[in-house]
Scaffold this motif. Structure first.
Motif, mmCIF file in Angstrom:
data_model
loop_
_atom_site.group_PDB
_atom_site.id
_atom_site.type_symbol
_atom_site.label_atom_id
_atom_site.label_comp_id
_atom_site.label_asym_id
_atom_site.label_seq_id
_atom_site.Cartn_x
_atom_site.Cartn_y
_atom_site.Cartn_z
ATOM 1 N N ARG A 195 -0.945 -0.526 9.014
ATOM 2 C CA ARG A 195 -2.037 -1.496 8.931
ATOM 3 C C ARG A 195 -1.576 -2.865 9.454
ATOM 4 O O ARG A 195 -2.328 -3.573 10.119
ATOM 5 C CB ARG A 195 -2.507 -1.645 7.483
ATOM 6 N N GLU A 196 -0.357 -3.243 9.096
ATOM 7 C CA GLU A 196 0.173 -4.529 9.557
ATOM 8 C C GLU A 196 0.257 -4.566 11.071
ATOM 9 O O GLU A 196 -0.129 -5.565 11.704
ATOM 10 C CB GLU A 196 1.562 -4.759 8.942
ATOM 11 N N ARG A 197 0.759 -3.507 11.653
ATOM 12 C CA ARG A 197 0.899 -3.465 13.108
ATOM 13 C C ARG A 197 -0.474 -3.468 13.781
ATOM 14 O O ARG A 197 -0.682 -4.135 14.803
ATOM 15 C CB ARG A 197 1.690 -2.224 13.506
ATOM 16 N N LEU A 198 -1.423 -2.761 13.218
ATOM 17 C CA LEU A 198 -2.754 -2.658 13.800
ATOM 18 C C LEU A 198 -3.512 -3.979 13.728
ATOM 19 O O LEU A 198 -4.205 -4.374 14.666
ATOM 20 C CB LEU A 198 -3.553 -1.563 13.078
ATOM 21 N N ASN A 199 -3.368 -4.695 12.602
ATOM 22 C CA ASN A 199 -4.166 -5.899 12.366
ATOM 23 C C ASN A 199 -3.417 -7.197 12.598
ATOM 24 O O ASN A 199 -4.021 -8.268 12.564
ATOM 25 C CB ASN A 199 -4.707 -5.887 10.932
ATOM 26 N N GLY A 200 -2.115 -7.126 12.823
ATOM 27 C CA GLY A 200 -1.353 -8.320 13.118
ATOM 28 C C GLY A 200 -1.149 -9.241 11.937
ATOM 29 O O GLY A 200 -1.082 -10.461 12.097
ATOM 30 N N TYR A 201 -1.053 -8.699 10.735
ATOM 31 C CA TYR A 201 -0.770 -9.519 9.559
ATOM 32 C C TYR A 201 0.435 -8.951 8.816
ATOM 33 O O TYR A 201 0.959 -7.885 9.170
ATOM 34 C CB TYR A 201 -1.976 -9.639 8.634
ATOM 35 N N LYS A 202 0.870 -9.649 7.769
ATOM 36 C CA LYS A 202 1.992 -9.224 6.956
ATOM 37 C C LYS A 202 1.570 -9.186 5.497
ATOM 38 O O LYS A 202 1.128 -10.189 4.943
ATOM 39 C CB LYS A 202 3.179 -10.183 7.128
ATOM 40 N N VAL A 203 1.677 -8.029 4.879
ATOM 41 C CA VAL A 203 1.344 -7.874 3.465
ATOM 42 C C VAL A 203 2.460 -8.469 2.618
ATOM 43 O O VAL A 203 3.649 -8.229 2.861
ATOM 44 C CB VAL A 203 1.123 -6.392 3.114
ATOM 45 N N ASP A 204 2.072 -9.250 1.600
ATOM 46 C CA ASP A 204 3.044 -9.972 0.778
ATOM 47 C C ASP A 204 3.424 -9.246 -0.501
ATOM 48 O O ASP A 204 4.526 -9.437 -1.031
ATOM 49 C CB ASP A 204 2.479 -11.350 0.403
ATOM 50 N N LEU A 205 2.515 -8.420 -1.022
ATOM 51 C CA LEU A 205 2.728 -7.822 -2.342
ATOM 52 C C LEU A 205 1.971 -6.504 -2.412
ATOM 53 O O LEU A 205 0.876 -6.375 -1.860
ATOM 54 C CB LEU A 205 2.209 -8.778 -3.428
ATOM 55 N N LEU A 206 2.568 -5.518 -3.088
ATOM 56 C CA LEU A 206 1.931 -4.218 -3.296
ATOM 57 C C LEU A 206 1.757 -3.986 -4.792
ATOM 58 O O LEU A 206 2.691 -4.181 -5.572
ATOM 59 C CB LEU A 206 2.779 -3.096 -2.689
ATOM 60 N N LEU A 207 0.553 -3.550 -5.187
ATOM 61 C CA LEU A 207 0.252 -3.181 -6.567
ATOM 62 C C LEU A 207 -0.078 -1.692 -6.601
ATOM 63 O O LEU A 207 -0.929 -1.229 -5.834
ATOM 64 C CB LEU A 207 -0.932 -3.981 -7.100
ATOM 65 N N ILE A 208 0.569 -0.935 -7.496
ATOM 66 C CA ILE A 208 0.338 0.508 -7.607
ATOM 67 C C ILE A 208 -0.217 0.805 -8.992
ATOM 68 O O ILE A 208 0.349 0.392 -10.010
ATOM 69 C CB ILE A 208 1.626 1.310 -7.365
#
Length: 505
Positions: free
Chosen positions: A23-36
């Motif tokens: 998703r980051e590569r496709l949209n050009g952003y960087k995710v900061d945090l993951l919640l599971i």
């Protein structure tokens, strides 16, 4: 701050991180945090597999062990809560919360922390009425009954969470708050999962305990998993003389009528529950289908419990192998893009309208609920949300109010079947105030609220050579005394009752 939300993990950490990377590569952003939202399956080695309650065909090592050993670094700071398919022997070591692996933080059986300007809380486990009033009596090694009961939430842990008074940005749970489906597109939910219809009709879909937590906390966002379907709802809070009340959503009768009209006669009814069929036996002849209808309040009084004799029982095992047949009828996943503008009007069940209010507003008129599917191909298990007001660094901090609550009610924690009665009413309020000042003076001002990076191995990491040669079996006969719990309890000057006689690593 960009936050990724994941439904059920089921040991597929590699696949989840890869999906975020794509998703980051496709949209050009960087995710900061993951919640599971649970079912992470934090299996350190082969011995931990035996502590999980899953069908035999699903007993496997998974991918968590690579992050636990340090072989692979966690690519995104991650926060998670426990579900009902976990290596519960390990998670109980971290009852108050802590690092399950470097960069991989467990919120505990109930916890609140602060990250980058977001206040994030959560509770682990699922609701079963017959274990609700018990203490945390389970002891490692877990027998077949305790493998289930250890992840059943307790009134004591809910009671602590109900003392929260300050605004909450995000709350995580595994199963859904009871009745939440009535505030979204119920007809669409029944179309996707027709076997939920009976529970929706009898208002038994979800957790009665979490219904009470939802009404008390009214967080800005509530994320869940467990039922293996993507579903969005929004509760608008009406302020009245008695406090906030839920404003009803779409009419349930109309939703059910629409579903009946389009019913597929060839549809397979899928069994889909949290526990095995022998729950009734385990509970001492108390039927798991009998859901208590009493209110979840801050009182520990022995109020009468009323069961619904007409309730329809569903054997709902998440891991039913036939579920994939039903899953093929679910619409394909939608490409996620991040929305930062205001959401127009009532929110339909679509991606990316989960937009926080501008200006960091903390008085929330509604709670947006999002449940996600499990991590498998062609399922909607991941979403990404932008919190533009959360501009702080992605660093983890204890929550001052929560520390005061834990310290206040620590004396009532029970490791026996019988739960100790905690303080209530004016005495409780007085002690909460005293302990808030104590935390401010002895923690905030002395050492600060930053959560230390104090992860240590307890159980040995998986070793493929050791396993292949069968030279030595991993020992699962005794619990571990986790150094993080020792440090946490010492910080609050409360007794450590989490495996106090456990072995040191």
């Amino acid at each position: 701050m960009l936050v990724a939300i994941e439904g059920c993990c089921h040991g597929e950490l590699d696949a989840i991180y890869k999906a975020i990377e794509d998703r980051e590569r496709l949209n050009g952003y960087k995710v900061d945090l993951l919640l599971i939202c649970g079912d992470v399956q934090t299996v350190r080695n082969e011995a931990d597999i035996n502590a999980m309650n899953v069908p035999r065909s699903y007993l496997r090592l998974g991918t968590f062990h690579k992050y636990y050993s340090g072989e692979v670094p966690v690519p995104i700071p991650t926060i998670f809560i426990g579900g009902n398919h976990e290596a519960s022997n390990y998670l109980f070591e971290l009852y108050h919360g802590g690092w399950a692996a470097p960069g991989f933080y467990f919120l505990g059986y109930g916890g609140v922390i602060n990250v980058g300007g977001l206040r994030i809380g959560g509770m682990s486990g699922i609701y079963k009425q017959y274990d609700y009033d018990k203490g945390h009596y389970e002891i490692v090694p877990l027998d077949d009954h305790q493998k289930k009961s250890i992840y059943h939430i307790r009134r004591y842990d809910v009671y602590k969470m109900l003392q929260i008074k300050e605004p909450m940005d995000i709350f995580l749970s595994h199963d859904w708050p009871l009745g939440i489906e009535q505030y979204g597109n119920t007809a669409e939910l029944i179309r996707k999962k027709s076997f939920f219809k009976g529970e929706i009709q009898s208002n038994t879909l979800g957790s009665k305990a979490f219904e009470g937590v939802l009404e008390q906390l009214r967080p800005r966002f509530w994320f869940s998993a467990h039922l293996h379907v993507k579903f969005f709802a929004e509760i608008f809070w009406k302020q009245g003389q008695t406090g906030a009340e839920m404003v009803t959503g779409p009419l349930l009768e109309a939703a059910i009528a629409a579903t009946e009209a389009a019913k597929n006669p060839d549809e397979i009814a899928i069994a889909f529950d949290d526990d095995d069929d022998d729950d009734e036996e385990d509970a001492g002849k108390v039927s798991p289908a009998s859901v208590s209808t009493d209110s979840i309040t801050t009182s520990f009084s022995n109020s009468a419990r009323v069961s619904n004799p007409d309730e329809i029982k569903f054997d709902m095992d998440d891991e039913d192998e036939d579920e994939d047949d039903d899953a093929t009828k679910v619409a394909p996943p939608v490409t996620v893009s991040v929305t930062t503008g205001a959401a127009p009007g009532p929110l339909p069940v679509v991606d990316n309208l989960l937009v926080p209010p501008k200006g960091g507003e903390r008085s929330y008129e509604s709670t947006k609920f999002l449940a996600l599917d499990k991590c498998e191909p062609h399922r909607q298990f991941l979403d990404i949300i932008d919190y533009p007001e959360a501009t702080g660094p992605v660093e983890f901090f204890y929550d001052e109010e929560w520390l005061a609550i834990v310290r206040t009610l620590a004396a009532s924690f029970s490791i026996n079947h019988k739960q100790n009665r905690p303080m209530e009413a004016d005495i409780l309020e007085h002690n909460l105030q005293l302990n808030r000042e104590w935390v401010k003076k002895n923690v905030t001002q002395k050492q600060g609220l930053a959560i230390p990076n104090n992860f240590q191995h307890t159980g040995p990491p998986h070793d493929p050579v050791r396993t292949m040669n069968r030279q030595e079996k991993y020992d699962n006969s005794l619990p571990f005394l986790n150094p993080q719990m020792e440090e946490f309890c010492a910080m609050l000057q409360i007794p450590n009752q989490i495996n106090p006689r456990g072995r040191r690593a």
